[in-house]
Design a protein around this motif. Structure first.
Motif, PDB file in Angstrom:
ATOM      1  N   ASP A  50     -61.765 -16.937 -21.712  1.00  0.00           N
ATOM      2  CA  ASP A  50     -62.849 -17.921 -21.756  1.00  0.00           C
ATOM      3  C   ASP A  50     -62.573 -19.172 -20.918  1.00  0.00           C
ATOM      4  OD1 ASP A  50     -64.144 -16.288 -23.670  1.00  0.00           O
ATOM      5  OD2 ASP A  50     -62.878 -17.161 -25.239  1.00  0.00           O
ATOM      6  N   TRP A  88     -65.219 -23.471 -18.539  1.00  0.00           N
ATOM      7  CA  TRP A  88     -65.593 -22.601 -19.667  1.00  0.00           C
ATOM      8  C   TRP A  88     -66.847 -21.834 -19.280  1.00  0.00           C
ATOM      9  CZ3 TRP A  88     -64.004 -21.453 -24.697  1.00  0.00           C
ATOM     10  CH2 TRP A  88     -64.951 -20.922 -25.556  1.00  0.00           C
ATOM     11  N   ARG A 117     -68.264 -18.980 -21.514  1.00  0.00           N
ATOM     12  CA  ARG A 117     -68.606 -18.013 -22.563  1.00  0.00           C
ATOM     13  C   ARG A 117     -69.919 -18.383 -23.234  1.00  0.00           C
ATOM     14  NH1 ARG A 117     -64.760 -17.663 -27.673  1.00  0.00           N
ATOM     15  NH2 ARG A 117     -66.485 -18.707 -28.738  1.00  0.00           N
ATOM     16  N   ASP A 118     -70.622 -17.360 -23.753  1.00  0.00           N
ATOM     17  CA  ASP A 118     -71.860 -17.566 -24.524  1.00  0.00           C
ATOM     18  C   ASP A 118     -72.902 -18.333 -23.710  1.00  0.00           C
ATOM     19  OD1 ASP A 118     -70.590 -16.333 -26.673  1.00  0.00           O
ATOM     20  OD2 ASP A 118     -69.834 -18.254 -27.457  1.00  0.00           O
ATOM     21  N   LYS A 133     -61.375 -23.212 -29.463  1.00  0.00           N
ATOM     22  CA  LYS A 133     -60.498 -22.462 -28.562  1.00  0.00           C
ATOM     23  C   LYS A 133     -59.288 -23.320 -28.166  1.00  0.00           C
ATOM     24  CE  LYS A 133     -60.753 -19.025 -26.537  1.00  0.00           C
ATOM     25  NZ  LYS A 133     -60.092 -17.700 -26.595  1.00  0.00           N
TER      26      LYS A 133
END
Length: 385
Positions: free
Chosen positions: A248, A285, A287-288, A328
């Motif tokens: 990530d 970053w 992710r998502d 994270k």
């Protein structure tokens, strides 16, 4: 002694140039042993005075007979005297500057007399600088340094002498020297060079010197030259806290900060100094469907803290995205700033009060209801102020 008397008469046609400090103390000692010496020193040429100052610096005045004997050995006339200080004073008046230098140092390297003539009438503050000048001209490996000294226009200062004696060989060029205005600046420049050599694999002496030949006139202190090289950094000074295989988070190499900054529409490209000095790290970053650039700041004891999290064009990241990013980093021991009790409404209150660094805190709906009323009242007060 006739030449001595002739010199005393000749001095009346020149303007005396007094000097002070320890040099005056020595000259007064010599004048007490041989009256008239001080006046002769005040009327001497710049080169003759410099030669005498060098003799002062190299004399052990607890044993002045040693320097007196060295001067007498090279004198073409008899300067013997019962008092070694009187003998030394006579020699310093009668001998020509190259003869004094020959007696003091044992040799007169080519070019040294020309340099000494450019020191001016005043003595150098640190007598060790005279020996430094001699060493530069007496050692063949310093040929590039002495050549650069010869390229300086006008008076040679002790500062220029010390800088040229110490400066890294790749910087031995007139247009670089004119940008190094102090020994403190030289130390910083050497630190920068060591950092570039450590972080940039392509920074060979040849490539560094080639880039110096194309300096921008606007780069008056070499800061732009240093930054341009640091933008090529392939390495870091520190070990990042996040494993390289994390799915990530991607560590942004220093050489990529400009490109990522353009893609995110933020100022990442201007943060090169922080990254190169090892006090900040930058991550991306992805992710998502949340795109974010994260800045970590180094703390004592090897710890790191999230300094800021920003989306594209510095837009805030969603609360869910912030929560995932912080979780994270937390799993790797990276800290976060906290504002206990603030939720989404509290974040709005922080923004209203211009506490912008608190505006990204996670939502806390229970706190929202309690704070919403305060926010609205404060907003009304601000609107009617």
């Amino acid at each position: 002694m006739e030449s001595y008397l002739e010199l005393q008469v000749h001095r009346s046609h020149t303007i005396p140039k007094p000097f002070g400090g320890d040099h005056l103390t020595v000259a007064c000692q010599l004048d007490a042993a041989l009256p008239g010496y001080l006046s002769a020193a005040f009327h001497a040429s710049a080169l003759k005075r410099t030669a005498q100052f060098i003799a002062y610096a190299e004399t052990d005045f607890d044993r002045p007979h040693i320097m007196a004997a060295r001067l007498a050995a090279i004198s073409p006339t008899d300067i013997s005297a019962a008092d070694p200080l009187a003998q030394m004073a006579k020699a310093l008046i009668l001998l020509r500057p190259p003869q004094i230098i020959q007696a003091v140092y044992g040799t007169v390297p080519p070019g040294l007399i020309g340099l000494l003539a450019r020191f001016g009438h005043d003595p150098l503050r640190d007598p060790a600088d005279y020996r430094l000048a001699f060493n530069l001209f007496s050692q063949p490996e310093n040929r590039a340094r002495t050549k650069l000294l010869g390229q300086i226009e006008g008076k040679i200062t002790a500062k220029s002498l010390r800088i040229i004696a110490r400066i890294d060989p790749i910087f031995l060029r007139p247009h670089v020297l004119e940008r190094v205005r102090s020994e403190t600046a030289l130390e910083a420049l050497h630190e920068a060079l060591a950092l570039i050599r450590r972080l940039v694999q392509s920074a060979t002496d040849a490539t560094l010197m080639e880039s110096l030949d194309h300096l921008s006139p606007r780069d008056r202190d070499l800061s732009k030259w240093i930054e341009a090289w640091l933008r090529k950094s392939e390495r870091l000074l520190i070990t990042p806290p996040i494993p390289v295989d994390d799915p990530d988070l991607r560590l942004i190499p220093l050489k990529d900060l400009d490109e990522v900054g353009r893609r995110f529409g933020n100022c990442l490209g201007s943060r090169i100094a922080y990254g190169a000095l090892g006090c900040r790290l930058y991550y991306e970053w992805g992710r998502d469907q949340t795109a974010a650039a994260i800045e970590l700041r180094a703390l004592s004891g090897g710890a790191w803290v999230i300094e800021q999290i920003r989306g594209t064009h510095n837009q805030p990241v969603t609360p869910a995205g912030l929560k995932a990013i912080r979780a994270k980093f937390s799993s790797y021991g990276v800290l976060s700033y906290v504002a206990p009790g603030l939720g989404r409404a509290g974040s709005r209150l922080a923004s209203l009060l211009r506490a912008y660094d608190l505006a990204d805190t996670d939502a806390d709906e229970e706190f929202d209801d309690a704070v919403d009323g305060i926010v609205e009242e404060l907003a009304d007060l601000v609107d009617h102020a």
